[in-house]
Enzyme design. Structure first.
Site, PDB file in Angstrom:
ATOM      1  N   ALA A   1      -7.671  15.673  -0.175  1.00 60.92           N
ATOM      2  CA  ALA A   1      -7.707  16.096  -1.568  1.00 60.92           C
ATOM      3  C   ALA A   1      -6.467  15.777  -2.408  1.00 60.92           C
ATOM      4  CB  ALA A   1      -7.979  17.603  -1.630  1.00 60.92           C
ATOM      5  N   ALA A   2      -5.291  15.698  -1.806  1.00 59.53           N
ATOM      6  CA  ALA A   2      -4.081  15.478  -2.606  1.00 59.53           C
ATOM      7  C   ALA A   2      -4.103  14.087  -3.255  1.00 59.53           C
ATOM      8  CB  ALA A   2      -2.844  15.624  -1.726  1.00 59.53           C
ATOM      9  N   PRO A   3      -3.535  13.950  -4.444  1.00 62.56           N
ATOM     10  CA  PRO A   3      -2.761  14.936  -5.199  1.00 62.56           C
ATOM     11  C   PRO A   3      -3.577  15.951  -5.992  1.00 62.56           C
ATOM     12  CG  PRO A   3      -2.792  12.859  -6.368  1.00 62.56           C
ATOM     13  CD  PRO A   3      -3.489  12.610  -5.066  1.00 62.56           C
ATOM     14  N   GLY A   4      -4.901  15.781  -6.076  1.00 63.85           N
ATOM     15  CA  GLY A   4      -5.726  16.820  -6.662  1.00 63.85           C
ATOM     16  C   GLY A   4      -6.612  16.435  -7.821  1.00 63.85           C
TER      17      GLY A   4
ATOM     18  N   LYS B   1      -9.262  14.389  -8.130  1.00 57.92           N
ATOM     19  CA  LYS B   1     -10.706  14.424  -7.872  1.00 57.92           C
ATOM     20  C   LYS B   1     -11.177  15.847  -7.577  1.00 57.92           C
ATOM     21  CE  LYS B   1     -11.161   9.615  -6.316  1.00 57.92           C
ATOM     22  NZ  LYS B   1      -9.737   9.218  -6.376  1.00 57.92           N
TER      23      LYS B   1
ATOM     24  N   GLU C   1      -6.028  19.064   2.907  1.00 58.43           N
ATOM     25  CA  GLU C   1      -4.905  18.120   2.928  1.00 58.43           C
ATOM     26  C   GLU C   1      -4.001  18.455   4.102  1.00 58.43           C
ATOM     27  OE1 GLU C   1      -2.490  15.311   2.815  1.00 58.43           O
ATOM     28  OE2 GLU C   1      -4.084  15.280   1.286  1.00 58.43           O
TER      29      GLU C   1
ATOM     30  N   ASP D   1     -12.115  10.579  -0.115  1.00 61.24           N
ATOM     31  CA  ASP D   1     -11.285   9.566  -0.765  1.00 61.24           C
ATOM     32  C   ASP D   1     -10.240   9.171   0.268  1.00 61.24           C
ATOM     33  OD1 ASP D   1     -10.290   7.929  -2.789  1.00 61.24           O
ATOM     34  OD2 ASP D   1      -8.885   9.464  -3.470  1.00 61.24           O
TER      35      ASP D   1
ATOM     36  N   CYS E   1      -9.190   3.073  -2.940  1.00 62.70           N
ATOM     37  CA  CYS E   1      -8.652   2.217  -4.005  1.00 62.70           C
ATOM     38  C   CYS E   1      -8.251   0.877  -3.409  1.00 62.70           C
ATOM     39  CB  CYS E   1      -7.484   2.897  -4.717  1.00 62.70           C
ATOM     40  SG  CYS E   1      -6.087   3.325  -3.671  1.00 62.70           S
TER      41      CYS E   1
END
Length: 280
Positions: A80-83, A85, A103, A154, A207
Site C-alpha cells: 500500500a505505501a506510500p498510500g 491508491k 506494508e 501494486d 509502473c
C-alpha cells in the site's frame, strides 16, 4: 540476427544494457518514450475530504479506480505505501466496506499512516486498517475462511522512469534485477490469489515497462489457475468529485492496459490487469 540482438540486450549491463534492452522491446518508439519518461510529470490533486490533498500520477488514479468496488466489503491493498491508491480505493468503497492497507516496511508504513491520517475524513479513516506483513506471506496469516472480495496488488517493479532519472541506478542496472523482481511479483500474485474469495477481483499493476513483469505475469496466472478470468475492458469508476477529469486512453495489451507517457501528456507509465476468480 534478432536472436543475437536479444542475447546482447540481456547480457549487457549499466546504461548501455538498459538502453539496448528497452530499444529491443519497443523498437523505434523507444526514443520518444524515453524522452517522455525523462520529462516532468505533473501529478493531479486528489481531495478525499481530509485535511490535506494527496498528489499522485493521473495514471495511478485511473488504475486504482478500475477495481470494481460495488458490493465489496473486505478490500486489501497488498503493497500500500506510500498510500495514494489506498486513498483512491477508500474514497470509492461502499459505506459498509473495510480497507486493509498492508506494508511490510516500517518506514514506508509510517509514511502510509501519515498520508491516510491527513488525507482521509474520519468517517472513512476509521474503516481503513493497517497491516505490517510481507505480502507474499500474508496468505499464511489469514485463515481459509477469511478472504477478501477485492485485492489491489501494486507490485514492486523495475520502475524504469526512476532508473532513467538516476545516474546511480542506471549504472547499476542488470537484467538479473528484472528476473529477481519477476520472482518477487509472482510470489505476491500467488499469495493474493489464495487470499481472494471466489467471485472476487484482483487488480494487478506495476509502473514497469517490461512485458515479463506485466502481461507475462497474468499469462502465468491464467495458465496456472483455471479459475482465473481476465476482464479485458475494466471500467474506471467516476472520480470527478475528488480530482480533475482524467482524459486518458489506455493502450490495450493481451491481458491488460498500458498507460505510457509518450501518448498521455506525461502520465504513467502504468500497467494494470483486472482478473476475476470464477465461482466453482
Amino acid at each position: 540476427m534478432k536472436r543475437l540482438e536479444r542475447a546482447r540486450a540481456v547480457s549487457a549491463t549499466g546504461k548501455a544494457g538498459f538502453e539496448s534492452f528497452y530499444e529491443n522491446q519497443f523498437g523505434e518508439r523507444w526514443k520518444t518514450l524515453r524522452a517522455a519518461l525523462l520529462s516532468s510529470n505533473a501529478p493531479v490533486e486528489f481531495f478525499a475530504g481530509g485535511e490535506k490533498t494527496y498528489f499522485l500520477d493521473a495514471a495511478s488514479v485511473c488504475a486504482a479506480a478500475s477495481l470494481p468496488l460495488l458490493g465489496a466489503t473486505e478490500i486489501l491493498d497488498m503493497c500500500a505505501a506510500p498510500g495514494g491508491k489506498s486513498i483512491v480505493l477508500s474514497s470509492l468503497m461502499d459505506e459498509n466496506a473495510r480497507l486493509f492497507a498492508n506494508e511490510r516496511s516500517s518506514a514506508r508504513r509510517n509514511r502510509l499512516v501519515s498520508s491516510l491520517d491527513s488525507c482521509l475524513p474520519e468517517t472513512v479513516r476509521k474503516r481503513v486498517f493497517i497491516l505490517p506483513f510481507d505480502g507474499s506471506k500474508l496468505c499464511l496469516e489469514k485463515s481459509n475462511n477469511s478472504r477478501f472480495d477485492r485485492i489491489l496488488l501494486d507490485a514492486p517493479c523495475s520502475s524504469e522512469r526512476h532508473v532513467l532519472l538516476s545516474e546511480k541506478y542506471l549504472s547499476e542496472w542488470t537484467h538479473s534485477r528484472v528476473k529477481t523482481l519477476v520472482r518477487e511479483q509472482w510470489s505476491l500474485i500467488s499469495s493474493a490469489w489464495r487470499l481472494l474469495a471466489p467471485g472476487g477481483f484482483l487488480l494487478y499493476s506495476t509502473c514497469a515497462l517490461c512485458e515479463c513483469e506485466n502481461d507475462g505475469q497474468i499469462a502465468h496466472l491464467v495458465k496456472k489457475h483455471a479459475d482465473a478470468e481476465v476482464v479485458l475492458s475494466p471500467l474506471c469508476a467516476p472520480v470527478s468529485r475528488f480530482t480533475t477529469s482524467l482524459i486518458l486512453e489506455p493502450q490495450k495489451t493481451k491481458f491488460g492496459s498500458f498507460i505510457l507517457p509518450d501518448e498521455t501528456n506525461g502520465a504513467g507509465p502504468i500497467y494494470f490487469s483486472l482478473v476475476r476468480k470464477k465461482i466453482p
